[in-house]
Design a protein around this motif. Structure first.
Motif, PDB file in Angstrom:
ATOM      1  N   VAL A 132       0.812  -1.219   0.000  1.00 15.30           N
ATOM      2  CA  VAL A 132       0.000   0.000   0.000  1.00 15.30           C
ATOM      3  C   VAL A 132       0.846   1.270   0.000  1.00 15.30           C
ATOM      4  CG1 VAL A 132      -1.959  -1.117   1.105  1.00 15.30           C
ATOM      5  CG2 VAL A 132      -0.186  -0.055   2.529  1.00 15.30           C
ATOM      6  N   THR A 133       2.147   1.137   0.129  1.00  9.05           N
ATOM      7  CA  THR A 133       2.982   2.336   0.238  1.00  9.05           C
ATOM      8  C   THR A 133       3.034   3.181  -1.042  1.00  9.05           C
ATOM      9  OG1 THR A 133       4.971   0.992  -0.186  1.00  9.05           O
ATOM     10  CG2 THR A 133       4.389   1.443   2.107  1.00  9.05           C
ATOM     11  N   PRO A 134       2.910   2.595  -2.253  1.00  7.07           N
ATOM     12  CA  PRO A 134       2.860   3.470  -3.430  1.00  7.07           C
ATOM     13  C   PRO A 134       1.684   4.438  -3.408  1.00  7.07           C
ATOM     14  CG  PRO A 134       3.393   1.229  -4.099  1.00  7.07           C
ATOM     15  CD  PRO A 134       3.011   1.168  -2.655  1.00  7.07           C
ATOM     16  N   LEU A 135       0.599   4.022  -2.763  1.00  7.20           N
ATOM     17  CA  LEU A 135      -0.556   4.907  -2.633  1.00  7.20           C
ATOM     18  C   LEU A 135      -0.203   6.122  -1.778  1.00  7.20           C
ATOM     19  CD1 LEU A 135      -3.557   5.504  -3.030  1.00  7.20           C
ATOM     20  CD2 LEU A 135      -4.064   3.949  -1.146  1.00  7.20           C
ATOM     21  N   LEU A 136       0.509   5.893  -0.682  1.00  7.50           N
ATOM     22  CA  LEU A 136       0.929   7.001   0.162  1.00  7.50           C
ATOM     23  C   LEU A 136       1.885   7.918  -0.584  1.00  7.50           C
ATOM     24  CD1 LEU A 136       1.513   5.079   3.510  1.00  7.50           C
ATOM     25  CD2 LEU A 136      -0.437   6.482   2.897  1.00  7.50           C
ATOM     26  N   ALA A 137       2.775   7.327  -1.358  1.00  8.71           N
ATOM     27  CA  ALA A 137       3.723   8.140  -2.119  1.00  8.71           C
ATOM     28  C   ALA A 137       3.024   9.005  -3.156  1.00  8.71           C
ATOM     29  CB  ALA A 137       4.753   7.233  -2.801  1.00  8.71           C
ATOM     30  N   ALA A 138       1.922   8.498  -3.715  1.00  7.63           N
ATOM     31  CA  ALA A 138       1.199   9.234  -4.762  1.00  7.63           C
ATOM     32  C   ALA A 138       0.377  10.388  -4.193  1.00  7.63           C
ATOM     33  CB  ALA A 138       0.285   8.278  -5.527  1.00  7.63           C
ATOM     34  N   TYR A 139       0.130  10.356  -2.893  1.00  7.25           N
ATOM     35  CA  TYR A 139      -0.661  11.407  -2.250  1.00  7.25           C
ATOM     36  C   TYR A 139       0.140  12.012  -1.089  1.00  7.25           C
ATOM     37  CZ  TYR A 139      -4.702   9.875  -4.953  1.00  7.25           C
ATOM     38  OH  TYR A 139      -5.565   9.563  -5.988  1.00  7.25           O
ATOM     39  N   PRO A 140       1.071  12.899  -1.389  1.00  5.78           N
ATOM     40  CA  PRO A 140       1.917  13.476  -0.331  1.00  5.78           C
ATOM     41  C   PRO A 140       1.148  14.318   0.678  1.00  5.78           C
ATOM     42  CG  PRO A 140       2.264  14.601  -2.423  1.00  5.78           C
ATOM     43  CD  PRO A 140       1.441  13.401  -2.726  1.00  5.78           C
ATOM     44  N   ASN A 141      -0.079  14.735   0.330  1.00  6.55           N
ATOM     45  CA  ASN A 141      -0.880  15.531   1.262  1.00  6.55           C
ATOM     46  C   ASN A 141      -1.834  14.683   2.093  1.00  6.55           C
ATOM     47  OD1 ASN A 141       0.251  18.000   0.396  1.00  6.55           O
ATOM     48  ND2 ASN A 141      -1.158  18.072  -1.356  1.00  6.55           N
ATOM     49  N   LEU A 142      -1.722  13.362   1.964  1.00  5.92           N
ATOM     50  CA  LEU A 142      -2.584  12.477   2.738  1.00  5.92           C
ATOM     51  C   LEU A 142      -2.288  12.637   4.225  1.00  5.92           C
ATOM     52  CD1 LEU A 142      -4.660  10.437   1.542  1.00  5.92           C
ATOM     53  CD2 LEU A 142      -3.071   8.624   2.195  1.00  5.92           C
ATOM     54  N   ARG A 143      -3.346  12.798   5.011  1.00  7.48           N
ATOM     55  CA  ARG A 143      -3.197  12.980   6.460  1.00  7.48           C
ATOM     56  C   ARG A 143      -3.604  11.742   7.246  1.00  7.48           C
ATOM     57  NH1 ARG A 143      -6.806  17.887   7.734  1.00  7.48           N
ATOM     58  NH2 ARG A 143      -6.207  17.267   9.847  1.00  7.48           N
ATOM     59  N   GLU A 144      -4.469  10.911   6.661  1.00  7.54           N
ATOM     60  CA  GLU A 144      -4.957   9.733   7.375  1.00  7.54           C
ATOM     61  C   GLU A 144      -5.039   8.553   6.419  1.00  7.54           C
ATOM     62  OE1 GLU A 144      -8.692   8.352  10.265  1.00  7.54           O
ATOM     63  OE2 GLU A 144      -8.558  10.412   9.542  1.00  7.54           O
ATOM     64  N   PHE A 145      -4.542   7.417   6.887  1.00 10.77           N
ATOM     65  CA  PHE A 145      -4.623   6.201   6.086  1.00 10.77           C
ATOM     66  C   PHE A 145      -4.965   5.028   6.988  1.00 10.77           C
ATOM     67  CE2 PHE A 145      -2.729   2.365   4.132  1.00 10.77           C
ATOM     68  CZ  PHE A 145      -3.490   2.344   2.971  1.00 10.77           C
ATOM     69  N   GLY A 146      -5.934   4.228   6.553  1.00  7.25           N
ATOM     70  CA  GLY A 146      -6.312   3.022   7.271  1.00  7.25           C
ATOM     71  C   GLY A 146      -6.435   1.864   6.317  1.00  7.25           C
ATOM     72  N   VAL A 147      -6.123   0.667   6.808  1.00  4.98           N
ATOM     73  CA  VAL A 147      -6.231  -0.529   5.978  1.00  4.98           C
ATOM     74  C   VAL A 147      -6.690  -1.675   6.855  1.00  4.98           C
ATOM     75  CG1 VAL A 147      -3.770  -1.039   6.288  1.00  4.98           C
ATOM     76  CG2 VAL A 147      -5.005  -2.063   4.374  1.00  4.98           C
ATOM     77  N   HIS A 160       6.986   9.906   4.610  1.00  2.77           N
ATOM     78  CA  HIS A 160       5.799  10.679   4.241  1.00  2.77           C
ATOM     79  C   HIS A 160       5.669  11.794   5.265  1.00  2.77           C
ATOM     80  CE1 HIS A 160       1.666  11.809   3.362  1.00  2.77           C
ATOM     81  NE2 HIS A 160       1.673  10.999   2.312  1.00  2.77           N
ATOM     82  N   THR A 161       5.730  13.029   4.811  1.00  2.00           N
ATOM     83  CA  THR A 161       5.804  14.151   5.750  1.00  2.00           C
ATOM     84  C   THR A 161       4.448  14.647   6.220  1.00  2.00           C
ATOM     85  OG1 THR A 161       5.872  15.746   3.923  1.00  2.00           O
ATOM     86  CG2 THR A 161       7.991  14.932   4.759  1.00  2.00           C
ATOM     87  N   GLY A 162       3.349  14.171   5.602  1.00  2.00           N
ATOM     88  CA  GLY A 162       2.036  14.704   5.955  1.00  2.00           C
ATOM     89  C   GLY A 162       1.176  13.795   6.788  1.00  2.00           C
ATOM     90  N   LEU A 163       1.461  12.490   6.825  1.00  2.00           N
ATOM     91  CA  LEU A 163       0.567  11.523   7.461  1.00  2.00           C
ATOM     92  C   LEU A 163       0.517  11.739   8.969  1.00  2.00           C
ATOM     93  CD1 LEU A 163      -1.172   9.127   6.451  1.00  2.00           C
ATOM     94  CD2 LEU A 163       0.652   7.615   7.270  1.00  2.00           C
ATOM     95  N   GLU A 164      -0.722  11.914   9.471  1.00  2.00           N
ATOM     96  CA  GLU A 164      -0.934  12.160  10.898  1.00  2.00           C
ATOM     97  C   GLU A 164      -1.534  10.953  11.621  1.00  2.00           C
ATOM     98  OE1 GLU A 164      -3.442  15.558  10.936  1.00  2.00           O
ATOM     99  OE2 GLU A 164      -1.915  16.918  10.157  1.00  2.00           O
ATOM    100  N   LEU A 189       3.293  12.050  12.216  1.00  2.00           N
ATOM    101  CA  LEU A 189       2.383  11.031  12.737  1.00  2.00           C
ATOM    102  C   LEU A 189       2.058  11.275  14.205  1.00  2.00           C
ATOM    103  CD1 LEU A 189       1.001   8.413  11.647  1.00  2.00           C
ATOM    104  CD2 LEU A 189       2.754   7.141  12.901  1.00  2.00           C
ATOM    105  N   GLU A 190       0.776  11.451  14.487  1.00  2.00           N
ATOM    106  CA  GLU A 190       0.295  11.695  15.851  1.00  2.00           C
ATOM    107  C   GLU A 190      -0.424  10.481  16.430  1.00  2.00           C
ATOM    108  OE1 GLU A 190      -2.242  15.067  15.640  1.00  2.00           O
ATOM    109  OE2 GLU A 190      -0.653  16.455  15.055  1.00  2.00           O
ATOM    110  N   ASN A 191      -1.036   9.670  15.569  1.00  2.00           N
ATOM    111  CA  ASN A 191      -1.865   8.559  16.022  1.00  2.00           C
ATOM    112  C   ASN A 191      -1.495   7.303  15.242  1.00  2.00           C
ATOM    113  OD1 ASN A 191      -3.923   6.933  17.037  1.00  2.00           O
ATOM    114  ND2 ASN A 191      -5.447   7.728  15.624  1.00  2.00           N
ATOM    115  N   LEU A 192      -1.030   6.278  15.951  1.00  2.00           N
ATOM    116  CA  LEU A 192      -0.683   4.999  15.330  1.00  2.00           C
ATOM    117  C   LEU A 192      -1.469   3.893  16.013  1.00  2.00           C
ATOM    118  CD1 LEU A 192       1.063   3.213  13.452  1.00  2.00           C
ATOM    119  CD2 LEU A 192       2.744   3.100  15.316  1.00  2.00           C
TER     120      LEU A 192
END
Length: 329
Positions: A132-147, A160-164, A189-192
Motif C-alpha cells: 500500500v505504500t505506493p498509494l501514500l507516495a502518490a498522495y503526499p498531502n494524505l493525512r490519514e490512512f487506514g487498511v 511521508h511528511t504529511g501523514l498524521e 504522525l500523531e496517532n498509530l
C-alpha cells in the motif's frame, strides 16, 4: 470475533455510500443512481462492490470510473474503499493502482481507508491486500490512512511528511510489516494503531519488532498509540511500561487482546501512567482484584480507564487454558 459493521465516520466526516447503479443492490453501495449526492467535501465517500459478484453487478473499477465522472472529485477529502470482487482471492493491487492513476484529479484527498468489509463480505484475515505504500507516495498531502486485512499486506519503510494517522486492522500482522511501519520516517504522525492479531493468522511479530517505536526515536509527533487485538498483549504491555515513548503518549490503547494480570501488573509497575488522558484495556482477562488496582492507581489522577468487556478464559481442566483476541477470523 469478527468485524460486524461498516465505518460510519471517517476523517471526521460522515460516510456516504456512493449509489450503486442498481436501486435494489444489496452491496452496501447505496440505494440507486437517483439518490441526491451531498457536497463533495462534506462526506467520506464509500465505494464498494460485492465480494461475490454476479455477472450483472458493477465491479469496483467500473464504479470508481463512474464516481470520477459523477462527483466533483477535485473537492473530495476522504475515500473509503469497501469490498471488491473475490477479495478473498484478488488483492487490492488493482485498486491501489486505480487510486494512484487518479491522483491528478483527487487533488484535495486527505484520507483513505482500504478494505472496509464486514465478516459477511470477507473475514478480516481472508482479505487479500497488497503493497500500500505506493498509494501514500502518490498522495503526499494524505493525512490519514487506514487498511483492514493483513494477508499479503506489504508496508516497506517509507518517508511521508504529511501523514498524521495510520491504522492497520488485522487478525494477524506480519513481523515484516510491523518492522516496515515502525522503521518509516513519518514526522507528522500523531496517532498509530496496529492490530497485531495472532500467529494463527500470520501475526508473527514480537515486542522486539516494536523497538524503534517504543524507543521514542520514531515518530516525534506521536501522542496516541494503539497496540491492539494481540495474543502477546502481556509482552506488549511490559514493553510499553519501560518504553521511553510512553512519557509523551496521551492516549494508550491496549484493548481487544488477551491482557492478563501479568501484563497489567507490569504496566502499573513500570513508568508512571498518571499523565495519560485515557487508557483503554477493554476486552481483557483481568481479575476483579487487578481491575480494582488499575482503577485505584489511575482514576484519582483523572485518567479515563476503560475496563469494559471483561473476558473469562476457557479452562479445559487438563492444564490447557484458551484466551482469544477480539477479532481474528
Amino acid at each position: 470475533m469478527t468485524v460486524g459493521h461498516y465505518l460510519e465516520e471517517f476523517h471526521g466526516l460522515p460516510v456516504f455510500h456512493f449509489p450503486d447503479t442498481d436501486s435494489d443492490s444489496d452491496s452496501g453501495a447505496g440505494s440507486g443512481a437517483s439518490v441526491e449526492l451531498p457536497d463533495a467535501a462534506a462526506v467520506a465517500w464509500r465505494l464498494s462492490s460485492p465480494t461475490y459478484c454476479e455477472d450483472e453487478d458493477e465491479q469496483w473499477g467500473a464504479q470508481f470510473e463512474r464516481f470520477l465522472k459523477t462527483v466533483d472529485v477535485g473537492r473530495v477529502r476522504a475515500l473509503v474503499v469497501g469490498g471488491w470482487d473475490e477479495a478473498y482471492e484478488n488483492s487490492s493491487a488493482d485498486i491501489v493502482t486505480a487510486l494512484i492513476a487518479a491522483n491528478n484529479r483527487l487533488t484535495a484527498l486527505e484520507a483513505v481507508f482500504l478494505g472496509d468489509m464486514t465478516s459477511e463480505d470477507c473475514e478480516i484475515s481472508w482479505i487479500i491486500q497488497s503493497d500500500v505504500t505506493p498509494l501514500l507516495a502518490a498522495y503526499p498531502n494524505l493525512r490519514e490512512f487506514g487498511v483492514r486485512g493483513g494477508s499479503r499486506l506489504a508496508f516497506p519503510s517509507i518517508r511521508h511528511t504529511g501523514l498524521e494517522t495510520l491504522v492497520v486492522e488485522t487478525g494477524g500482522l506480519g513481523a515484516e510489516v510491523v518492522r516496515g511501519i515502525v522503521g518509516s520516517d513519518l514526522p507528522a504522525l500523531e496517532n498509530l494503531e496496529l492490530w497485531l492479531g495472532t500467529d494463527e493468522y500470520g501475526g508473527d511479530s514480537t515486542a522486539d519488532d516494536l523497538a524503534p517505536l517504543l524507543s521514542g526515536a520514531a515518530f516525534p509527533a506521536l501522542r496516541a498509540l494503539g497496540l491492539r487485538n494481540s495474543v502477546i498483549q502481556d509482552a506488549v504491555a511490559a514493553a510499553v511500561a519501560g518504553a521511553p515513548v510512553l512519557a509523551r503518549i496521551e492516549r494508550l490503547d491496549l484493548s481487544m487482546g488477551v491482557l492478563t494480570d501479568e501484563g497489567a501488573a507490569a504496566l502499573l509497575d513500570g513508568q508512571p501512567l498518571t499523565h495519560l488522558g485515557r487508557l483503554d484495556l477493554s476486552h481483557h482477562y483481568l481479575s476483579k482484584a487487578m481491575q480494582e488496582r488499575v482503577l485505584a492507581a489511575l482514576a484519582p489522577h483523572g485518567v479515563a480507564v476503560d475496563l469494559g468487556d471483561a473476558q473469562e478464559a476457557d479452562d479445559e481442566g487438563d492444564g490447557r487454558v484458551w484466551r482469544y483476541v477480539a477479532v481474528a477470523e
